[in-house]
Scaffold this motif. Sequence first.
Motif, short mmCIF file in Angstrom:
data_model
loop_
_atom_site.label_atom_id
_atom_site.label_comp_id
_atom_site.label_asym_id
_atom_site.label_seq_id
_atom_site.Cartn_x
_atom_site.Cartn_y
_atom_site.Cartn_z
N ALA A 1 84.18 62.45 -76.76
CA ALA A 1 84.06 62.85 -78.10
C ALA A 1 84.25 64.29 -77.93
O ALA A 1 84.49 65.22 -79.10
CB ALA A 1 82.49 62.91 -78.46
N LEU A 2 84.69 65.08 -76.90
CA LEU A 2 85.16 66.51 -76.53
C LEU A 2 86.31 66.71 -77.16
O LEU A 2 86.99 67.71 -76.98
CB LEU A 2 84.60 66.85 -75.42
N GLY A 3 87.19 65.44 -77.10
CA GLY A 3 88.66 65.70 -77.47
C GLY A 3 89.38 66.03 -75.96
O GLY A 3 90.34 66.69 -76.07
N LEU A 4 88.97 65.69 -74.82
CA LEU A 4 89.53 65.94 -73.63
C LEU A 4 90.19 64.58 -73.11
O LEU A 4 90.54 64.47 -72.01
CB LEU A 4 88.31 66.26 -72.86
N ALA A 5 90.97 63.67 -73.79
CA ALA A 5 91.57 62.72 -73.81
C ALA A 5 92.99 63.09 -72.80
O ALA A 5 93.74 63.71 -73.15
CB ALA A 5 91.74 62.04 -74.72
N GLY A 6 92.78 63.13 -71.55
CA GLY A 6 93.96 63.30 -70.58
C GLY A 6 94.08 64.69 -70.38
O GLY A 6 94.86 65.41 -69.61
N GLY A 7 93.16 65.39 -70.89
CA GLY A 7 92.94 67.09 -70.70
C GLY A 7 94.14 67.50 -71.33
O GLY A 7 94.20 68.98 -70.86
N TRP A 8 94.73 67.20 -71.98
CA TRP A 8 96.26 67.97 -72.52
C TRP A 8 95.75 68.95 -73.33
O TRP A 8 96.49 69.91 -73.56
CB TRP A 8 97.25 66.81 -73.13
N PRO A 9 94.71 68.90 -74.12
CA PRO A 9 94.36 69.88 -75.33
C PRO A 9 93.93 71.13 -74.55
O PRO A 9 94.53 72.36 -74.76
CB PRO A 9 93.24 69.37 -75.98
N VAL A 10 93.02 70.93 -73.53
CA VAL A 10 92.80 72.09 -72.78
C VAL A 10 93.86 72.70 -71.90
O VAL A 10 94.08 73.86 -71.96
CB VAL A 10 91.53 71.58 -71.69
N ALA A 11 94.67 71.75 -71.05
CA ALA A 11 95.83 72.43 -70.53
C ALA A 11 96.95 73.06 -71.06
O ALA A 11 97.42 74.15 -71.02
CB ALA A 11 96.29 71.28 -69.52
N GLY A 12 96.97 72.48 -72.39
CA GLY A 12 98.23 73.01 -73.33
C GLY A 12 97.61 74.36 -73.96
O GLY A 12 98.26 75.29 -74.27
N GLY A 13 96.26 74.29 -74.43
CA GLY A 13 95.71 75.42 -74.79
C GLY A 13 95.87 76.53 -73.93
O GLY A 13 96.23 77.78 -74.33
N ALA A 14 95.45 76.27 -72.61
CA ALA A 14 95.52 77.55 -71.52
C ALA A 14 96.96 77.86 -71.38
O ALA A 14 97.15 78.91 -71.51
CB ALA A 14 94.89 76.73 -70.15
N ALA A 15 97.99 76.92 -71.65
CA ALA A 15 99.27 77.29 -71.25
C ALA A 15 99.63 78.13 -72.58
O ALA A 15 100.36 79.33 -72.26
CB ALA A 15 100.29 76.01 -71.30
N VAL A 16 99.31 77.87 -73.70
CA VAL A 16 99.47 78.66 -74.81
C VAL A 16 99.35 79.96 -74.65
O VAL A 16 99.81 81.02 -74.90
CB VAL A 16 99.18 78.17 -76.06
N LEU A 17 97.88 80.21 -74.51
CA LEU A 17 97.22 81.48 -74.08
C LEU A 17 97.79 82.39 -73.11
O LEU A 17 97.88 83.68 -73.12
CB LEU A 17 95.57 81.31 -73.69
N VAL A 18 98.12 81.60 -71.79
CA VAL A 18 98.85 82.37 -70.86
C VAL A 18 100.21 82.94 -71.15
O VAL A 18 100.63 83.98 -70.87
CB VAL A 18 98.87 81.64 -69.57
N LEU A 19 100.99 82.07 -72.03
CA LEU A 19 102.07 82.53 -72.60
C LEU A 19 102.27 83.58 -73.53
O LEU A 19 102.77 84.63 -73.36
CB LEU A 19 102.96 81.52 -73.44
N TRP A 20 101.04 83.85 -74.05
CA TRP A 20 100.90 84.85 -75.17
C TRP A 20 100.37 86.21 -74.54
O TRP A 20 101.00 87.15 -74.85
CB TRP A 20 99.57 84.30 -76.15
#
Length: 168
Positions: A1-20
Amino acid sequence: ALGLAGGWPVAGGAAVLVLWVAIDRLAPGVPAVVLTLVVPAAVVALTGGDPSNIGWFVLVVLAGLVALRLPFVAGLLGWLVSVLVVVVFAVTNPDPGWPNWVAGTALLFWGCWAARYRIGLLERVHRAEAAAAESAAAVERQRLAADLHDIVAHTLAVTVLHLGGVRL
């Protein structure tokens, strides 16, 4: 229910923030402003518009980053775009979780902005204190130089008078 399917939202979000952060550090200014406006779109793509997806936390963290790193107007624009994205999804996809994301971005943006403002004030106070200390030291040096000048001049005048009296 946390939306962690495959961990992509968390990994993608972390990548976006690191890029920023990397772009902001390497080329501050316009690229970070542009990226700040692009990040909400990336978050939407990562989360699929589901308010229970933890990937929305990227917007909350971004709100704090823009408040700390960008000029106020640019940061406010980035925060407003983030809030607008959440509001659009809240209107098109009613869910009780949306107000939490709006509140999170608002609290972190304004809290970080207040912290940045206080840090700026403290830096100005420290600079003013250093300037006042330097000014006080310069005044003290001037006073000591004037005292030393008076002592040397008086001693020299008395010595000249004594030498003049010895010749007679």
